[in-house]
Design a protein around this motif. Structure first.
Motif, PDB file in Angstrom:
ATOM      1  N   THR A  56      -2.448   3.423   2.730  1.00  0.00           N
ATOM      2  CA  THR A  56      -2.874   4.035   3.823  1.00  0.00           C
ATOM      3  C   THR A  56      -2.435   5.067   4.020  1.00  0.00           C
ATOM      4  N   VAL A  57      -3.188   6.067   5.196  1.00  0.00           N
ATOM      5  CA  VAL A  57      -3.175   7.434   5.111  1.00  0.00           C
ATOM      6  C   VAL A  57      -3.108   7.823   6.861  1.00  0.00           C
ATOM      7  N   ALA A  58      -2.196   8.744   7.036  1.00  0.00           N
ATOM      8  CA  ALA A  58      -2.055   9.811   7.798  1.00  0.00           C
ATOM      9  C   ALA A  58      -1.930  10.438   8.608  1.00  0.00           C
ATOM     10  N   SER A  59      -2.359  11.734   9.341  1.00  0.00           N
ATOM     11  CA  SER A  59      -2.500  13.181   9.547  1.00  0.00           C
ATOM     12  C   SER A  59      -1.766  13.412  10.782  1.00  0.00           C
ATOM     13  N   ALA A  60      -1.013  14.465  10.754  1.00  0.00           N
ATOM     14  CA  ALA A  60       0.275  15.031  11.466  1.00  0.00           C
ATOM     15  C   ALA A  60      -0.204  16.602  11.355  1.00  0.00           C
ATOM     16  N   GLY A  61       0.388  17.301  12.383  1.00  0.00           N
ATOM     17  CA  GLY A  61       0.746  18.574  12.781  1.00  0.00           C
ATOM     18  C   GLY A  61       1.969  19.352  12.253  1.00  0.00           C
ATOM     19  N   ILE A  62       2.737  20.352  11.994  1.00  0.00           N
ATOM     20  CA  ILE A  62       3.449  20.910  12.694  1.00  0.00           C
ATOM     21  C   ILE A  62       4.004  21.372  13.556  1.00  0.00           C
ATOM     22  N   ALA A  94       0.855  -0.988   0.261  1.00  0.00           N
ATOM     23  CA  ALA A  94       0.224   0.045  -0.074  1.00  0.00           C
ATOM     24  C   ALA A  94       0.816   1.390  -0.112  1.00  0.00           C
ATOM     25  N   ALA A  95       0.389   2.287  -0.914  1.00  0.00           N
ATOM     26  CA  ALA A  95       1.068   3.593  -0.621  1.00  0.00           C
ATOM     27  C   ALA A  95       0.861   3.947   0.358  1.00  0.00           C
ATOM     28  N   ARG A  96       1.513   4.662   1.250  1.00  0.00           N
ATOM     29  CA  ARG A  96       1.263   5.534   2.555  1.00  0.00           C
ATOM     30  C   ARG A  96       1.243   6.989   2.616  1.00  0.00           C
ATOM     31  N   TYR A  97      -0.012   7.887   2.563  1.00  0.00           N
ATOM     32  CA  TYR A  97       0.514   9.667   2.704  1.00  0.00           C
ATOM     33  C   TYR A  97       0.578   9.520   3.399  1.00  0.00           C
ATOM     34  N   LEU A  98       1.336  10.571   4.189  1.00  0.00           N
ATOM     35  CA  LEU A  98       0.887  11.438   5.550  1.00  0.00           C
ATOM     36  C   LEU A  98       0.231  13.017   4.252  1.00  0.00           C
ATOM     37  N   PHE A  99      -0.572  13.452   5.539  1.00  0.00           N
ATOM     38  CA  PHE A  99      -1.414  14.690   5.207  1.00  0.00           C
ATOM     39  C   PHE A  99      -1.106  15.878   6.508  1.00  0.00           C
ATOM     40  N   VAL A 100      -0.111  16.921   6.166  1.00  0.00           N
ATOM     41  CA  VAL A 100      -0.032  18.138   7.318  1.00  0.00           C
ATOM     42  C   VAL A 100      -0.338  19.198   7.295  1.00  0.00           C
ATOM     43  N   CYS A 101      -0.906  19.370   7.853  1.00  0.00           N
ATOM     44  CA  CYS A 101      -1.170  20.937   8.560  1.00  0.00           C
ATOM     45  C   CYS A 101      -0.848  21.330  10.201  1.00  0.00           C
ATOM     46  N   TYR A 102      -0.915  22.589  10.551  1.00  0.00           N
ATOM     47  CA  TYR A 102      -0.426  23.171  11.517  1.00  0.00           C
ATOM     48  C   TYR A 102      -0.542  22.373  12.916  1.00  0.00           C
ATOM     49  N   ALA A 103      -2.088  21.762  13.030  1.00  0.00           N
ATOM     50  CA  ALA A 103      -2.275  21.789  14.550  1.00  0.00           C
ATOM     51  C   ALA A 103      -3.112  20.031  14.732  1.00  0.00           C
ATOM     52  N   ASN A 104      -3.301  19.538  13.294  1.00  0.00           N
ATOM     53  CA  ASN A 104      -4.071  18.709  12.977  1.00  0.00           C
ATOM     54  C   ASN A 104      -5.133  18.658  13.967  1.00  0.00           C
ATOM     55  N   PRO A 164      -6.574  15.890   9.226  1.00  0.00           N
ATOM     56  CA  PRO A 164      -7.359  15.155   9.946  1.00  0.00           C
ATOM     57  C   PRO A 164      -8.115  14.795   8.758  1.00  0.00           C
ATOM     58  N   THR A 165      -9.057  16.013   8.037  1.00  0.00           N
ATOM     59  CA  THR A 165     -10.162  16.309   7.152  1.00  0.00           C
ATOM     60  C   THR A 165     -10.152  14.774   6.072  1.00  0.00           C
ATOM     61  N   ALA A 166      -8.431  15.825   5.434  1.00  0.00           N
ATOM     62  CA  ALA A 166      -8.111  15.601   4.318  1.00  0.00           C
ATOM     63  C   ALA A 166      -7.452  14.056   4.902  1.00  0.00           C
ATOM     64  N   GLU A 167      -6.935  13.873   5.274  1.00  0.00           N
ATOM     65  CA  GLU A 167      -7.145  12.128   6.155  1.00  0.00           C
ATOM     66  C   GLU A 167      -8.322  11.089   5.682  1.00  0.00           C
ATOM     67  N   GLU A 168      -9.225  11.606   6.457  1.00  0.00           N
ATOM     68  CA  GLU A 168     -10.623  10.775   6.290  1.00  0.00           C
ATOM     69  C   GLU A 168     -10.797  10.762   5.146  1.00  0.00           C
ATOM     70  N   GLN A 175       8.168   7.690   7.312  1.00  0.00           N
ATOM     71  CA  GLN A 175       7.189   6.605   7.323  1.00  0.00           C
ATOM     72  C   GLN A 175       6.133   6.556   5.739  1.00  0.00           C
ATOM     73  N   ALA A 176       5.868   7.462   5.492  1.00  0.00           N
ATOM     74  CA  ALA A 176       5.223   8.463   4.422  1.00  0.00           C
ATOM     75  C   ALA A 176       6.287   8.129   3.029  1.00  0.00           C
TER      76      ALA A 176
END
Length: 92
Positions: free
Chosen positions: A45-51, A12-22, A27-31, A66-67
């Protein structure tokens, strides 16, 4: 994993979405991505985090490593991922 005749299983490709505070954007983009991939049976597979270090889930080098692809909400976040977490620019 998906298997095609004559091919090795495809990871599976692993995508990470990043914004300021997560809190909202990443989280919206991840979902959204998770649902879209599931509807199309895509191996993603997807995940999200904040900077921000105070984010709900702060991005770390381990998370970023991991992404396969990282999507940022603002251009400066790309610069921070490159400088602070040693991520290659073409991955972001």
């Amino acid at each position: 994993m998906e298997t095609k005749p004559g091919n090795a299983p495809r990871a599976a490709a692993r995508y990470l979405f990043v914004c300021y505070a997560n809190l909202q954007r990443s989280p919206t983009a991840e979902e959204y991505c998770r649902r879209a991939a599931a509807q199309r049976a895509l191996p993603i597979t997807v995940a999200s985090a904040g900077i921000s270090p105070f984010a709900v889930r702060p991005v770390t080098r381990a998370i970023a490593d991991q992404a396969d692809r990282i999507f940022v909400m603002e251009e400066y976040m790309k610069d921070r991922l490159i400088a602070d977490h040693q991520q290659p620019g073409d991955k972001i």
